[in-house]
Design a protein around this motif. Sequence first.
Motif, mmCIF file in Angstrom:
data_model
loop_
_atom_site.group_PDB
_atom_site.id
_atom_site.type_symbol
_atom_site.label_atom_id
_atom_site.label_comp_id
_atom_site.label_asym_id
_atom_site.label_seq_id
_atom_site.Cartn_x
_atom_site.Cartn_y
_atom_site.Cartn_z
ATOM 1 N N TRP A 1 -0.085 0.104 -1.728
ATOM 2 C CA TRP A 1 1.183 0.822 -1.575
ATOM 3 C C TRP A 1 1.092 2.218 -2.185
ATOM 4 C CZ3 TRP A 1 5.807 -0.370 0.829
ATOM 5 C CH2 TRP A 1 6.868 0.527 0.585
ATOM 6 N N TYR A 2 0.522 2.299 -3.375
ATOM 7 C CA TYR A 2 0.422 3.592 -4.048
ATOM 8 C C TYR A 2 -0.431 4.562 -3.236
ATOM 9 C CZ TYR A 2 -0.330 7.082 -7.677
ATOM 10 O OH TYR A 2 -0.378 8.266 -8.375
ATOM 11 N N ILE B 1 6.275 1.438 4.844
ATOM 12 C CA ILE B 1 5.348 2.495 5.238
ATOM 13 C C ILE B 1 4.673 2.054 6.530
ATOM 14 C CG2 ILE B 1 3.228 3.744 4.644
ATOM 15 C CD1 ILE B 1 3.958 3.406 1.703
ATOM 16 N N LYS B 2 4.670 2.934 7.536
ATOM 17 C CA LYS B 2 4.011 2.637 8.801
ATOM 18 C C LYS B 2 3.052 3.778 9.132
ATOM 19 C CE LYS B 2 7.807 -0.121 10.719
ATOM 20 N NZ LYS B 2 8.733 -0.301 11.870
ATOM 21 N N VAL C 1 2.126 -7.175 4.407
ATOM 22 C CA VAL C 1 1.259 -6.208 5.075
ATOM 23 C C VAL C 1 0.804 -6.791 6.403
ATOM 24 C CG1 VAL C 1 -0.900 -4.888 4.964
ATOM 25 C CG2 VAL C 1 0.423 -5.297 2.882
ATOM 26 N N THR C 2 0.912 -5.998 7.472
ATOM 27 C CA THR C 2 0.338 -6.397 8.754
ATOM 28 C C THR C 2 -0.540 -5.260 9.263
ATOM 29 O OG1 THR C 2 2.248 -5.545 10.002
ATOM 30 C CG2 THR C 2 2.289 -7.871 9.381
ATOM 31 N N HIS D 1 1.284 -1.659 8.826
ATOM 32 C CA HIS D 1 2.684 -1.710 8.420
ATOM 33 C C HIS D 1 2.764 -2.384 7.044
ATOM 34 C CE1 HIS D 1 4.289 -1.606 12.862
ATOM 35 N NE2 HIS D 1 3.510 -0.586 12.553
ATOM 36 N N ILE D 2 3.430 -1.713 6.101
ATOM 37 C CA ILE D 2 3.581 -2.251 4.751
ATOM 38 C C ILE D 2 5.066 -2.358 4.443
ATOM 39 C CG2 ILE D 2 2.913 -2.037 2.329
ATOM 40 C CD1 ILE D 2 0.796 -0.014 3.169
ATOM 41 N N ASN D 3 5.536 -3.562 4.202
ATOM 42 C CA ASN D 3 6.935 -3.806 3.868
ATOM 43 C C ASN D 3 7.051 -3.938 2.351
ATOM 44 O OD1 ASN D 3 9.454 -5.163 3.269
ATOM 45 N ND2 ASN D 3 9.625 -5.600 5.457
ATOM 46 N N GLY D 4 7.661 -2.925 1.729
ATOM 47 C CA GLY D 4 7.745 -2.909 0.278
ATOM 48 C C GLY D 4 8.689 -3.935 -0.303
#
Length: 233
Positions: free
Chosen positions: A164-165, A132-133, A146-147, A138-141
């Motif tokens: 994330w949710y 998700i960006k 997380v950045t 930026h979230i890398n699942g």
Amino acid sequence: MLNSQKILLVEDDLSLADWVKEYLEEQGFHVKHVARGDEVADEFIRYAPDVVLLDIMLPALSGIEVCRLLRQQSNVPIIMLTARADEFDEVIGFEAGANDYVIKPVRPRALLARIHSALKHQPTEVKDVSAIKLGKLHINGEANRVTYKGEEVELSTSLFAFLWYLASHAGEVVDRDSVFKTLKGREYDGQDRRFDVMLSTLRKIFNDDPQSPKKFKTVWGKGYLFVADAWND
């Protein structure tokens, strides 16, 4: 029906540990008891439990410190046992990587329900895309990474799952019942404040003013709102 799932019980109150161990063994679990914090890491490797019941107040090494150590090597569910119902324990416990907590005095059926929920509902199950960006977030699942503004943000397993949710429902108000059903596998009981506490923790981590939040909002009477366009500055 018996099962082969193993529980590591870390509790220095021997009378409490004895009845919890006896009760859980009657439910079909294999239970290993450890009474000191500094003995947990080695026993965890030897025993390879499916879930850890971890008291906060322990001799030699606190439950919070033990939780952090275990999180460095495993995502096994950790349920904290605490005699204190205040927000401080909740915040510290979730930041350390705990999945859930139970307030003493422990109620057998409630404890069993939390254990079953922890075993059946892992936080990573809610991810249905790889990343998700949103602006500078930026979230890398896949990597649980997380950045924000180019810098990595360290989050516990529970906080990552909650972020994330929320991010996957950006722009939508998500009610507490939906959050509990997705992340904890049970309905909201009207009293449990864990996700309110976790939202406050996320605000602190991402410098979102709690008096006038722009990124994480609480919509009174409805639920939580992750603001999609607030991550560009």
